[in-house]
Design a protein around this motif. Structure first.
Motif, PDB file in Angstrom:
ATOM      1  N   SER B 167       0.839  -1.204   0.000  1.00 20.23           N
ATOM      2  CA  SER B 167       0.000   0.000   0.000  1.00 20.23           C
ATOM      3  C   SER B 167       0.871   1.250   0.000  1.00 20.23           C
ATOM      4  O   SER B 167       0.541   2.228  -0.674  1.00 20.23           O
ATOM      5  CB  SER B 167      -0.949  -0.009   1.181  1.00 20.23           C
ATOM      6  N   SER B 168       2.004   1.204   0.722  1.00 22.97           N
ATOM      7  CA  SER B 168       2.878   2.372   0.723  1.00 22.97           C
ATOM      8  C   SER B 168       3.426   2.640  -0.672  1.00 22.97           C
ATOM      9  O   SER B 168       3.584   3.781  -1.076  1.00 22.97           O
ATOM     10  CB  SER B 168       4.045   2.163   1.683  1.00 22.97           C
ATOM     11  N   PHE B 169       3.690   1.536  -1.396  1.00 27.26           N
ATOM     12  CA  PHE B 169       4.176   1.707  -2.770  1.00 27.26           C
ATOM     13  C   PHE B 169       3.139   2.418  -3.615  1.00 27.26           C
ATOM     14  O   PHE B 169       3.473   3.328  -4.383  1.00 27.26           O
ATOM     15  CB  PHE B 169       4.514   0.332  -3.364  1.00 27.26           C
ATOM     16  N   MET B 170       1.876   2.018  -3.467  1.00 23.70           N
ATOM     17  CA  MET B 170       0.832   2.662  -4.271  1.00 23.70           C
ATOM     18  C   MET B 170       0.700   4.132  -3.898  1.00 23.70           C
ATOM     19  O   MET B 170       0.512   4.989  -4.766  1.00 23.70           O
ATOM     20  CB  MET B 170      -0.491   1.939  -4.058  1.00 23.70           C
ATOM     21  N   ILE B 171       0.810   4.414  -2.590  1.00 26.05           N
ATOM     22  CA  ILE B 171       0.698   5.804  -2.154  1.00 26.05           C
ATOM     23  C   ILE B 171       1.854   6.627  -2.715  1.00 26.05           C
ATOM     24  O   ILE B 171       1.665   7.735  -3.211  1.00 26.05           O
ATOM     25  CB  ILE B 171       0.663   5.868  -0.620  1.00 26.05           C
ATOM     26  N   LEU B 172       3.056   6.046  -2.668  1.00 23.44           N
ATOM     27  CA  LEU B 172       4.223   6.765  -3.175  1.00 23.44           C
ATOM     28  C   LEU B 172       4.084   7.026  -4.672  1.00 23.44           C
ATOM     29  O   LEU B 172       4.401   8.117  -5.157  1.00 23.44           O
ATOM     30  CB  LEU B 172       5.487   5.954  -2.895  1.00 23.44           C
ATOM     31  N   LEU B 173       3.557   6.021  -5.396  1.00 22.97           N
ATOM     32  CA  LEU B 173       3.329   6.208  -6.828  1.00 22.97           C
ATOM     33  C   LEU B 173       2.324   7.334  -7.049  1.00 22.97           C
ATOM     34  O   LEU B 173       2.499   8.184  -7.931  1.00 22.97           O
ATOM     35  CB  LEU B 173       2.819   4.889  -7.430  1.00 22.97           C
ATOM     36  N   ILE B 210      -6.884   5.711  -3.175  1.00 24.15           N
ATOM     37  CA  ILE B 210      -7.987   4.979  -2.542  1.00 24.15           C
ATOM     38  C   ILE B 210      -7.543   3.547  -2.258  1.00 24.15           C
ATOM     39  O   ILE B 210      -7.869   2.974  -1.208  1.00 24.15           O
ATOM     40  CB  ILE B 210      -9.267   5.041  -3.407  1.00 24.15           C
ATOM     41  N   ALA B 211      -6.738   2.968  -3.160  1.00 19.24           N
ATOM     42  CA  ALA B 211      -6.240   1.614  -2.895  1.00 19.24           C
ATOM     43  C   ALA B 211      -5.250   1.636  -1.736  1.00 19.24           C
ATOM     44  O   ALA B 211      -5.334   0.821  -0.816  1.00 19.24           O
ATOM     45  CB  ALA B 211      -5.578   1.045  -4.140  1.00 19.24           C
ATOM     46  N   GLY B 212      -4.332   2.591  -1.760  1.00 18.96           N
ATOM     47  CA  GLY B 212      -3.305   2.644  -0.724  1.00 18.96           C
ATOM     48  C   GLY B 212      -3.864   2.918   0.649  1.00 18.96           C
ATOM     49  O   GLY B 212      -3.605   2.180   1.600  1.00 18.96           O
ATOM     50  N   PHE B 213      -4.663   3.967   0.759  1.00 19.68           N
ATOM     51  CA  PHE B 213      -5.128   4.342   2.095  1.00 19.68           C
ATOM     52  C   PHE B 213      -6.272   3.456   2.573  1.00 19.68           C
ATOM     53  O   PHE B 213      -6.459   3.307   3.783  1.00 19.68           O
ATOM     54  CB  PHE B 213      -5.520   5.817   2.122  1.00 19.68           C
ATOM     55  N   LEU B 215      -6.190   0.337   2.194  1.00 19.80           N
ATOM     56  CA  LEU B 215      -5.456  -0.778   2.781  1.00 19.80           C
ATOM     57  C   LEU B 215      -5.008  -0.424   4.194  1.00 19.80           C
ATOM     58  O   LEU B 215      -5.036  -1.256   5.090  1.00 19.80           O
ATOM     59  CB  LEU B 215      -4.261  -1.119   1.901  1.00 19.80           C
ATOM     60  N   LYS B 216      -4.594   0.818   4.402  1.00 23.31           N
ATOM     61  CA  LYS B 216      -4.236   1.232   5.758  1.00 23.31           C
ATOM     62  C   LYS B 216      -5.459   1.234   6.657  1.00 23.31           C
ATOM     63  O   LYS B 216      -5.373   0.950   7.845  1.00 23.31           O
ATOM     64  CB  LYS B 216      -3.643   2.639   5.751  1.00 23.31           C
ATOM     65  N   ALA B 217      -6.623   1.640   6.089  1.00 23.46           N
ATOM     66  CA  ALA B 217      -7.835   1.696   6.894  1.00 23.46           C
ATOM     67  C   ALA B 217      -8.503   0.336   6.993  1.00 23.46           C
ATOM     68  O   ALA B 217      -9.445   0.176   7.756  1.00 23.46           O
ATOM     69  CB  ALA B 217      -8.815   2.710   6.302  1.00 23.46           C
ATOM     70  N   ALA B 218      -8.044  -0.647   6.197  1.00 24.77           N
ATOM     71  CA  ALA B 218      -8.549  -2.016   6.254  1.00 24.77           C
ATOM     72  C   ALA B 218     -10.028  -2.114   5.938  1.00 24.77           C
ATOM     73  O   ALA B 218     -10.789  -2.735   6.663  1.00 24.77           O
ATOM     74  CB  ALA B 218      -8.265  -2.646   7.611  1.00 24.77           C
TER      75      ALA B 218
END
Lengths: 147, 495
Positions: B167-173, B210-213, B215-218
């Protein structure tokens, strides 16, 4: 001492000579971070690699006697605390966290660019010691035995 | 001027703990206790004083958009209070609890880094700075999940690390795409420039975020790490992770980015509606069959996050009110429930509901506070969970989304059913259990009583007079969407 540990005599001799040069190079990169490419992180990595060379060539037991891991750990925490303290001093003197309060000096002098040099030094110590400590703790594990 | 202290205090405490703690944990306990108390007082103070203002702070005096800017508005203060209440009670609870696992300072240093990351994510106004602080919080969380050093804890931590990194990778992208499209990283500047660039960029960036965060929010399709991680961690850490980490790193950032930066595009609000409803239903269905107390609570976190996402997705001021109110409420009652599970685990040595019995005699505080928390999460008046769920459901009906309201009610009923199971088997069963109850000391009891009191007190926030000073400013920050640009860029001169 531990003659049979580590690698062969050739590797040990080369390491004995080269490790100081690598350390010196790392220190140079740290100190010239504000003048040339490099800086605290890059220099710190080089310092950690110099120590790693010793660990690989001479083995774990030698390094335990040569260096005090407890001291390195203290140094690491101290450097990190100093980074924050330098930042807080910025708030005291100029009103911003990490603000510059030292003289900017003359361009291309070693002692110039204000707080960048001290910050680079504490980052160099922090990165160098913590990377080495991480490798040190990993070297405790015996991967082939799964412990 | 208080803004940078939310990051400095826990960060410096973490380093000083590792410097002076030595072998014993007594210094670490005192330092972290003082730090969390100071943060709690600071955050409550800034919530009470700032109200509708937006305060900005530029790091080392570099002007926007060259430097990092910290922003405090009502949403920030509100989330900070939530984070620091749970951190304070979790530290209070840890003092005795962690000694059953090990007695060294590492736990407290990692806890402080976790708090640094969460406070930092909430106060920062810079996208890349947000990413860095998020990673600090996550890496501390990975280590803390594995703190008990058993095989399943390592497995859970590894799973969490893999999913977190994806998820961090997606956020960074997403941040990279934003930067290449707008040439800014300061959120307010990004929001200012984004309407001028190609519309496709917004969709591309929004999909990555939305995919990255999520995932953080589960929320449901991205939830698989949560039940393992939250049930294997030590109980106060479960309370932190489930109570505030998934909100500070997930929900808060989703609110900030999708409302204040991307101007709440319709298609993403629809996505939130769908994600939220799926999370409510599937989360609660998975929870109801669990016999492991902490695992059951972890699945309920997914379900309750669904309510918050549903409120965000509705998008009307009433829906947002419900969402931010439920964010606070869920932090309080889920934190309390995880602390209860920790107390039971210490006293009885089990988390299996079938092996628990009538605990009201031997653990009076734990069983009474767990009753309060269970009633709150199931949405029984007058506890706080009732009001926030009610607001979300009313908002769904008003926004002409009756099916979503219906699913919300179904989810709430099933939550009630599953917590009746917890109370029936875990705390009020017939078989009497004899254990020494002196393992739970007064600090653990005090932490639970504080949160139980807050379960009732926070329901007062629906009273109009109190709502106007606490919740309404938060709603106006979110509902005014890109008004944020003016507030942040205009507020610069006041500093």
């Amino acid at each position: 001492m531990h003659k049979h540990e580590g690698m062969t005599l050739i590797v040990k001799t080369v390491t004995r000579i080269s490790v100081w040069m690598i350390l010196l190079y790392g220190t140079y990169i740290v100190f010239h971070g504000h003048l040339s490419p490099g800086g605290g992180f890059a220099g710190g990595v080089i310092i950690a690699l110099a120590l790693l060379n010793v660990l690989l060539a001479y083995g774990r037991n030698f390094v335990t006697e040569w260096l005090s891991i407890k001291f390195l750990h203290g140094l690491e925490s101290l450097a990190a605390s100093f980074f924050v303290i330098i930042g807080i001093l910025g708030m005291v003197y100029v009103g911003y966290f990490l603000g510059n309060y030292l003289s900017k000096g003359e361009l291309f002098n070693l002692l110039s660019a204000g707080t960048i040099l001290p910050l680079n030094i504490v980052i160099g110590i922090k990165v160098g010691t913590s990377l080495f400590i991480v490798i040190w703790f990993l070297s405790e594990l015996k991967i082939d035995k799964g412990e | 001027m208080i803004l940078p202290y939310y990051i400095i205090i826990p960060l410096l405490t973490a380093f000083i703990i590792s410097l002076i703690a030595g072998k014993k944990d007594i210094y670490a306990i005192w330092l972290s206790f003082i730090a969390t108390t100071a943060l709690l007082i600071l955050s409550i103070y800034s919530l009470l004083t700032s109200k509708h203002e937006t305060i900005t702070y530029t790091m080392s005096g570099w002007k926007i958009p060259f430097g990092i800017v910290l922003v405090q508005d009502a949403l920030t203060s509100f989330t900070l209070v939530t984070v620091n209440i749970i951190a304070f009670t979790a530290i209070l609870f840890s003092i005795n609890y962690i000694r059953y696992l090990s007695s060294d300072w590492k736990y407290y240093a990692l806890f402080m880094l976790l708090l640094t990351g969460m406070n930092g994510v909430v106060v920062t106004g810079d996208l890349f700075n947000l990413y860095v602080l998020m990673e600090i919080a996550l890496f501390a969380a990975f280590a803390l999940v594995a703190y008990g050093s058993r095989a399943e804890e390592f497995e859970a931590a590894f799973k969490y690390a893999v999913m977190g990194s994806i998820s961090s990778f997606m956020i960074l992208l997403g941040i990279a795409v934003t930067y290449s499209a707008t040439s800014y990283l300061t959120m307010a500047k990004v929001a200012e420039v984004l309407p001028l660039v190609d519309k496709k960029v917004v969709f591309w960036v929004g999909a990555l975020f939305i995919a990255g965060f999520s995932l953080k929010a589960a929320s449901i399709p991205f939830h698989s790490w949560l039940p393992d991680a939250h049930s294997s961690a030590p109980a106060p850490i479960s309370a932190m992770l489930s109570g505030v980490l998934i909100k500070a790193l997930g929900i808060y950032v989703l609110l900030r980015i999708f409302y204040n930066v991307l101007d709440a595009p319709e298609i993403f609000l629809k996505a939130f509606l769908v994600l939220g409803t799926i999370s409510i239903l599937i989360g609660v269905f998975l929870a109801i069959g669990q016999w492991d107390f902490k695992r059951l609570l972890a699945y309920h976190s997914i379900s309750q996050i669904g309510y918050i996402l549903l409120g965000i997705g509705i998008g009307t001021p009433l829906g947002i009110l419900g969402a931010v109110f439920h964010l606070l409420n869920h932090a309080i009652f889920k934190g309390l429930l995880f602390l209860n599970s920790g107390a039971v685990e210490i006293a009885l040595g089990t988390r299996d509901l079938r092996k628990m019995g009538n605990l009201s005699k031997i653990l009076p505080v734990t069983s009474q506070t767990s009753l309060i928390a269970s009633l709150s999460i199931s949405g029984i008046p007058p506890f706080n969970g009732f009001f926030s769920k009610l607001i979300i459901i009313i908002a769904a009906i008003e926004a002409n989304l009756p099916w979503y309201a219906f699913f919300g009610i179904i989810g709430s009923l099933l939550t009630l059913a599953s917590f009746m199971k917890v109370q029936r088997y875990g705390f009020k069963a017939e078989n009497v259990i004899e254990v020494a109850s002196n393992k739970i000391d007064w600090r653990m009891n005090l932490a639970m009583i504080l949160l139980a009191a807050l379960c009732i007190l926070t329901s007062m926030m629906v009273i109009p007079g109190i709502r106007e000073v606490t919740l309404d400013p938060v709603v106006s920050v979110v509902a005014n969407k890109t008004e944020y640009i003016k507030l942040v860029l205009g507020g610069l001169n006041e500093n």
